[in-house]
Design a protein around this motif. Structure first.
Motif, PDB file in Angstrom:
ATOM      1  N   ASP A  86       0.810  -1.215   0.000  1.00  0.00           N
ATOM      2  CA  ASP A  86       0.000   0.000   0.000  1.00  0.00           C
ATOM      3  C   ASP A  86       0.846   1.268   0.000  1.00  0.00           C
ATOM      4  O   ASP A  86       0.313   2.376  -0.064  1.00  0.00           O
ATOM      5  CB  ASP A  86      -0.970   0.010   1.187  1.00  0.00           C
ATOM      6  CG  ASP A  86      -0.264  -0.033   2.552  1.00  0.00           C
ATOM      7  OD1 ASP A  86       0.980   0.074   2.595  1.00  0.00           O
ATOM      8  OD2 ASP A  86      -0.965  -0.171   3.574  1.00  0.00           O
ATOM      9  N   LEU A 146       2.481   2.669   2.328  1.00  0.00           N
ATOM     10  CA  LEU A 146       2.401   3.477   3.546  1.00  0.00           C
ATOM     11  C   LEU A 146       3.486   3.171   4.561  1.00  0.00           C
ATOM     12  O   LEU A 146       3.680   3.922   5.520  1.00  0.00           O
ATOM     13  CB  LEU A 146       1.028   3.292   4.203  1.00  0.00           C
ATOM     14  CG  LEU A 146      -0.170   3.761   3.379  1.00  0.00           C
ATOM     15  CD1 LEU A 146      -1.469   3.418   4.097  1.00  0.00           C
ATOM     16  CD2 LEU A 146      -0.074   5.261   3.104  1.00  0.00           C
ATOM     17  N   ASN A 149       4.330  13.778   5.791  1.00  0.00           N
ATOM     18  CA  ASN A 149       2.999  13.238   5.505  1.00  0.00           C
ATOM     19  C   ASN A 149       2.536  13.534   4.086  1.00  0.00           C
ATOM     20  O   ASN A 149       1.664  12.833   3.553  1.00  0.00           O
ATOM     21  CB  ASN A 149       1.978  13.800   6.500  1.00  0.00           C
ATOM     22  CG  ASN A 149       2.244  13.324   7.915  1.00  0.00           C
ATOM     23  OD1 ASN A 149       2.832  12.264   8.120  1.00  0.00           O
ATOM     24  ND2 ASN A 149       1.822  14.114   8.894  1.00  0.00           N
ATOM     25  N   PHE A 163       2.316  10.767   1.586  1.00  0.00           N
ATOM     26  CA  PHE A 163       1.338   9.693   1.769  1.00  0.00           C
ATOM     27  C   PHE A 163      -0.077  10.129   1.410  1.00  0.00           C
ATOM     28  O   PHE A 163      -1.030   9.397   1.663  1.00  0.00           O
ATOM     29  CB  PHE A 163       1.409   9.172   3.211  1.00  0.00           C
ATOM     30  CG  PHE A 163       2.775   8.647   3.561  1.00  0.00           C
ATOM     31  CD1 PHE A 163       3.216   7.433   3.059  1.00  0.00           C
ATOM     32  CD2 PHE A 163       3.643   9.390   4.347  1.00  0.00           C
ATOM     33  CE1 PHE A 163       4.487   6.956   3.347  1.00  0.00           C
ATOM     34  CE2 PHE A 163       4.912   8.922   4.648  1.00  0.00           C
ATOM     35  CZ  PHE A 163       5.338   7.702   4.149  1.00  0.00           C
ATOM     36  N   HIS A 164      -0.214  11.299   0.785  1.00  0.00           N
ATOM     37  CA  HIS A 164      -1.508  11.670   0.224  1.00  0.00           C
ATOM     38  C   HIS A 164      -1.867  10.691  -0.894  1.00  0.00           C
ATOM     39  O   HIS A 164      -0.997  10.229  -1.654  1.00  0.00           O
ATOM     40  CB  HIS A 164      -1.462  13.089  -0.354  1.00  0.00           C
ATOM     41  CG  HIS A 164      -1.543  14.165   0.682  1.00  0.00           C
ATOM     42  ND1 HIS A 164      -0.448  14.639   1.359  1.00  0.00           N
ATOM     43  CD2 HIS A 164      -2.612  14.866   1.159  1.00  0.00           C
ATOM     44  CE1 HIS A 164      -0.821  15.598   2.208  1.00  0.00           C
ATOM     45  NE2 HIS A 164      -2.124  15.741   2.109  1.00  0.00           N
ATOM     46  N   GLU A 165      -3.118  10.390  -1.017  1.00  0.00           N
ATOM     47  CA  GLU A 165      -3.575   9.455  -2.041  1.00  0.00           C
ATOM     48  C   GLU A 165      -3.139   9.891  -3.432  1.00  0.00           C
ATOM     49  O   GLU A 165      -2.730   9.064  -4.260  1.00  0.00           O
ATOM     50  CB  GLU A 165      -5.107   9.340  -1.987  1.00  0.00           C
ATOM     51  CG  GLU A 165      -5.730   8.459  -3.060  1.00  0.00           C
ATOM     52  CD  GLU A 165      -5.337   6.989  -2.966  1.00  0.00           C
ATOM     53  OE1 GLU A 165      -5.466   6.274  -3.977  1.00  0.00           O
ATOM     54  OE2 GLU A 165      -4.878   6.563  -1.872  1.00  0.00           O
ATOM     55  N   ALA A 166      -3.204  11.187  -3.701  1.00  0.00           N
ATOM     56  CA  ALA A 166      -2.849  11.674  -5.036  1.00  0.00           C
ATOM     57  C   ALA A 166      -1.365  11.550  -5.325  1.00  0.00           C
ATOM     58  O   ALA A 166      -0.950  11.531  -6.485  1.00  0.00           O
ATOM     59  CB  ALA A 166      -3.285  13.129  -5.198  1.00  0.00           C
ATOM     60  N   LEU A 171       0.571   8.998  -3.795  1.00  0.00           N
ATOM     61  CA  LEU A 171       0.806   7.552  -3.862  1.00  0.00           C
ATOM     62  C   LEU A 171       0.278   6.944  -5.159  1.00  0.00           C
ATOM     63  O   LEU A 171       0.880   6.035  -5.724  1.00  0.00           O
ATOM     64  CB  LEU A 171       0.139   6.858  -2.671  1.00  0.00           C
ATOM     65  CG  LEU A 171       0.813   7.007  -1.310  1.00  0.00           C
ATOM     66  CD1 LEU A 171      -0.080   6.422  -0.228  1.00  0.00           C
ATOM     67  CD2 LEU A 171       2.172   6.324  -1.298  1.00  0.00           C
ATOM     68  N   HIS A 172      -0.876   7.444  -5.628  1.00  0.00           N
ATOM     69  CA  HIS A 172      -1.507   6.890  -6.831  1.00  0.00           C
ATOM     70  C   HIS A 172      -1.870   8.036  -7.783  1.00  0.00           C
ATOM     71  O   HIS A 172      -3.057   8.356  -7.941  1.00  0.00           O
ATOM     72  CB  HIS A 172      -2.744   6.074  -6.459  1.00  0.00           C
ATOM     73  CG  HIS A 172      -2.454   4.983  -5.476  1.00  0.00           C
ATOM     74  ND1 HIS A 172      -2.812   5.049  -4.146  1.00  0.00           N
ATOM     75  CD2 HIS A 172      -1.802   3.805  -5.632  1.00  0.00           C
ATOM     76  CE1 HIS A 172      -2.407   3.952  -3.530  1.00  0.00           C
ATOM     77  NE2 HIS A 172      -1.793   3.178  -4.402  1.00  0.00           N
ATOM     78  N   ARG A 231      -2.634  10.349 -11.020  1.00  0.00           N
ATOM     79  CA  ARG A 231      -3.253  10.177 -12.339  1.00  0.00           C
ATOM     80  C   ARG A 231      -2.373  10.896 -13.347  1.00  0.00           C
ATOM     81  O   ARG A 231      -2.208  12.111 -13.284  1.00  0.00           O
ATOM     82  CB  ARG A 231      -4.672  10.738 -12.340  1.00  0.00           C
ATOM     83  CG  ARG A 231      -5.651   9.919 -11.511  1.00  0.00           C
ATOM     84  CD  ARG A 231      -7.046  10.493 -11.598  1.00  0.00           C
ATOM     85  NE  ARG A 231      -7.108  11.835 -11.015  1.00  0.00           N
ATOM     86  CZ  ARG A 231      -8.196  12.602 -11.050  1.00  0.00           C
ATOM     87  NH1 ARG A 231      -9.299  12.156 -11.636  1.00  0.00           N
ATOM     88  NH2 ARG A 231      -8.183  13.799 -10.504  1.00  0.00           N
TER      89      ARG A 231
END
Length: 315
Positions: free
Chosen positions: A184, A186, A277, A280-283, A285-286, A288
């Motif tokens: 993941d 994290l 931190n 580790f934001h979703e944007a 880590l993943h 577009r």
């Protein structure tokens, strides 16, 4: 200081447009297999054409420039005179992906790697270290992979311990490093991450010639959590995209390399505060990817310091 939403959004936008394609291609390249029987590159039809990408010229240079050792330019825009090769075999190190011919560096870098390798058994409990890409014989831009590693002051060190035997040529070209990051993204994978990885990064960071060390943010997080005692070395360890199979060491400009350009100073503190931190934001880590993002124009000789022309042509 926690990055605010505007800063995060701006950073993500800039990164998505400019950096992610390069970052992900570099990450994939880090695990690409080498060639047991590499074939020489074909000669260039127009090597003197000013529009010829510099990577095509430096990627074909098989010997170092017979000049005094100098790092010229910046880590991502320069070249290397008087390079020294790290022997592919040492008692406490082995060079990986030998076919890439990227085991060259300024003598200061070679000395650092030999010095660090001797600390691996004592401090990490490893037989030694596995060394990935350093620089090409004359530095400069590379045909594949890195944007940096151009002036002989960068080296990738695998987070996989050196085995207790000499690897075969095929193993050097095809063996994969171990991914230290959990699926993941994290945190580190506790099934493979040990005190040995922390110890070898700490040993590298404590060396006075080391300017920065780049690791995956999850690895920085683990270092912040697990490091005990003197923690001053943590400030040199900076989170960056990828770098979950190896850590990237960057040493300072050497004395005598007047045209070597240093990086900006490292921010104060351990780097273990809320700023970590952001990674580790979703944007982040993943991300577009922007399908309309323009590819970076390859550097030409005109984009490099003028001294690189001499480095390129000298015998």
């Amino acid at each position: 200081m926690t990055p605010n939403k505007t800063f995060v959004a701006a950073s993500l936008t800039a990164t998505a447009i400019l950096s992610f394609p390069l970052v992900f291609s570099s990450l994939a390249f880090a695990q690409e297999k080498g060639a047991v029987d590499p074939k020489p590159l074909p000669p260039l039809a127009h090597p003197n054409d000013p529009s010829t990408p510099a990577k095509e010229l430096f990627g074909r240079a098989l010997e170092p420039a017979d000049l005094s050792a100098r790092a010229i330019g910046f880590y991502s825009r320069g070249c290397l005179a008087g390079a020294k090769a790290l022997p592919v075999n040492g008692e406490t190190w082995q060079v990986m992906r030998e076919s890439r011919d990227r085991y060259w560096g300024h003598p200061n870098l070679v000395n650092f790697l030999e010095r660090l390798s001797l600390r691996a058994p004592r401090e990490a409990g490893w037989p030694g270290i596995l060394v990935g890409d350093m620089s090409q014989p004359r530095g400069g831009p590379m045909l594949t992979g890195h944007a940096s590693h151009q002036i002989g002051l960068d080296a990738d060190i695998w987070l996989t311990p050196m085995p207790d035997h000499m690897l075969s040529r095929r193993e050097r070209e095809e063996m994969s490093a171990t991914n230290m990051v959990r699926g993941d993204g994290l945190d580190v994978d506790r099934l493979v991450w040990t005190s040995g990885q922390l110890a070898i990064i700490r040993a590298a960071a404590r060396d006075p010639v080391v300017e920065r060390i780049f690791v995956n943010a999850a690895i920085k997080k683990a270092l912040c959590r697990d490091a005990t005692g003197d923690r001053d070395w943590l400030r040199k360890v900076r989170p960056f995209y990828g770098h979950n199979y190896h850590f990237h060491v960057r040493i300072a400009c050497p004395v005598g390399s007047e045209n070597c350009r240093e990086q900006d100073p490292i921010p104060p503190g351990e780097g273990c505060d809320d700023s970590l931190n952001w990674w580790f934001h979703e944007a982040v880590l993943h991300p577009r990817l922007n399908p309309h993002a323009r590819q970076r124009t390859p550097l030409t000789m005109a984009d490099l310091p003028p001294e690189c022309r001499q480095v390129m042509v000298v015998r």
